[in-house]
Write a protein that holds these residues in place. Sequence first.
Motif, PDB file in Angstrom:
ATOM      1  N   VAL A   1      37.885  32.730  43.599  1.00 20.00           N
ATOM      2  CA  VAL A   1      38.077  31.950  42.367  1.00 20.00           C
ATOM      3  C   VAL A   1      36.776  31.688  41.608  1.00 20.00           C
ATOM      4  CG1 VAL A   1      40.165  30.836  43.233  1.00 20.00           C
ATOM      5  CG2 VAL A   1      37.943  29.738  43.610  1.00 20.00           C
ATOM      6  N   LEU A   2      35.645  32.107  42.157  1.00 24.91           N
ATOM      7  CA  LEU A   2      34.384  31.824  41.468  1.00 24.91           C
ATOM      8  C   LEU A   2      34.202  32.631  40.199  1.00 24.91           C
ATOM      9  CD1 LEU A   2      31.871  31.376  44.431  1.00 24.91           C
ATOM     10  CD2 LEU A   2      32.981  29.618  43.039  1.00 24.91           C
ATOM     11  N   ASP A   3      34.903  33.766  40.076  1.00 27.52           N
ATOM     12  CA  ASP A   3      34.810  34.542  38.841  1.00 27.52           C
ATOM     13  C   ASP A   3      35.258  33.732  37.630  1.00 27.52           C
ATOM     14  OD1 ASP A   3      33.821  36.694  40.179  1.00 27.52           O
ATOM     15  OD2 ASP A   3      35.681  37.867  40.158  1.00 27.52           O
ATOM     16  N   GLY A   4      36.103  32.732  37.871  1.00 26.04           N
ATOM     17  CA  GLY A   4      36.569  31.902  36.763  1.00 26.04           C
ATOM     18  C   GLY A   4      35.441  31.180  36.061  1.00 26.04           C
ATOM     19  N   MET A   5      34.341  30.948  36.770  1.00 25.17           N
ATOM     20  CA  MET A   5      33.202  30.276  36.134  1.00 25.17           C
ATOM     21  C   MET A   5      32.555  31.143  35.070  1.00 25.17           C
ATOM     22  SD  MET A   5      31.192  28.141  39.087  1.00 25.17           S
ATOM     23  CE  MET A   5      31.975  26.794  39.997  1.00 25.17           C
ATOM     24  N   GLY A   6      32.532  32.447  35.296  1.00 24.53           N
ATOM     25  CA  GLY A   6      31.864  33.332  34.360  1.00 24.53           C
ATOM     26  C   GLY A   6      32.673  33.653  33.126  1.00 24.53           C
TER      27      GLY A   6
END
Length: 361
Positions: free
Chosen positions: A73-78
């Motif tokens: 889910v960290l791709d959501g930050m970019g």
Amino acid sequence: MKIAFYGSSLLSSYWNGAATYYRGVLRSLAAHGHAICFYEPDAFDRQQHRDIDPPDWAKVVVYPATADGLASVLDGMGDADVVVKASGVGIFDRELTEALIDLPRSNAVRIFWDVDAAATLDEMAQDPDHPVRRALPALDMVLTYGGGPPVVDAYRALGAARCEPVYNALDPDTHHPVPPDERFRADLAFLGNRLPDREARVEEFFLKPAALLPERRFLIGGNGWSDRALPGNVRTLGHVYTAEHNAFNATPRAVLNIARDSMARVGFSPATRVFEAAGAAACLITDAWEGIEMFLEPGSEVLVARDGQDVADLLAGLTAERAAEIGAAARQRILSHHVYEQRGAQVDALLRAPIRRAFAA
């Protein structure tokens, strides 16, 4: 704007007192045109105790409480214009705070949203290498659930560029008067999970009055109380789902608010329960804390107690008629000045200011 929000849970209030707050603020932000994605871990049995289905005003991504789940889910930050990391996710808090600095686009707005500022500030005071403390210089702002001037000053002293309290409020569509429910009949009711930094105050403000007034009926809801020794006139409920909060508040003669130790110490920290109770036109008795007048007027809109003896005295002299008058006055005050529509407008303005500065530059 696209907002990526990493928090404890939007879908469940189970061991998650911030749920009502998240729902109210984010629903209002969505009404201002923001596209919100809320990322929450499948942890602490919250998904087995959901209060709501995924709403139409936010996308909710539930990820496994594993390292791989976090990575997914960290791709959501970019991909977001605004990235929010809330305190108290419960797992991977350090990793999420570090990712908040490294992963968003350079022109994205980075926010740490502290839903327990007093506790976070205590942790940072004891740990110079605390991840939030290290992150502060890179953040656009810190938003807090409460705390007022003491918390704002403390965060600025630690290097926050901007700190703004976004107080709890009322969603009148969710919390409102309902007919009494015999399950919640009592003279005084308290709703709150059993937590280490609350228990001594519950003993003073709730259990002591119960012992002083053995002829009165007392009701306590929330997780953790069933295995504790209680006076014979105290009945436990366990977890009370959000859909039942209106009846819980509307039925007893009075309901009690007890701040946790840290929030009572800094003041200016009304819990969600304060606004839920007022929304249901309940007569609220609260422990004393600095700043209560910002939200409700003592004596006419709320009853304030300094200790358990005060609670017992207030309850002993409280007629049904006066309780109804206080509850009605509280509801009118909160509807006029403290609804989530106003909080959403506040956050919307805060978000747009950094965007305007970025384009001006």
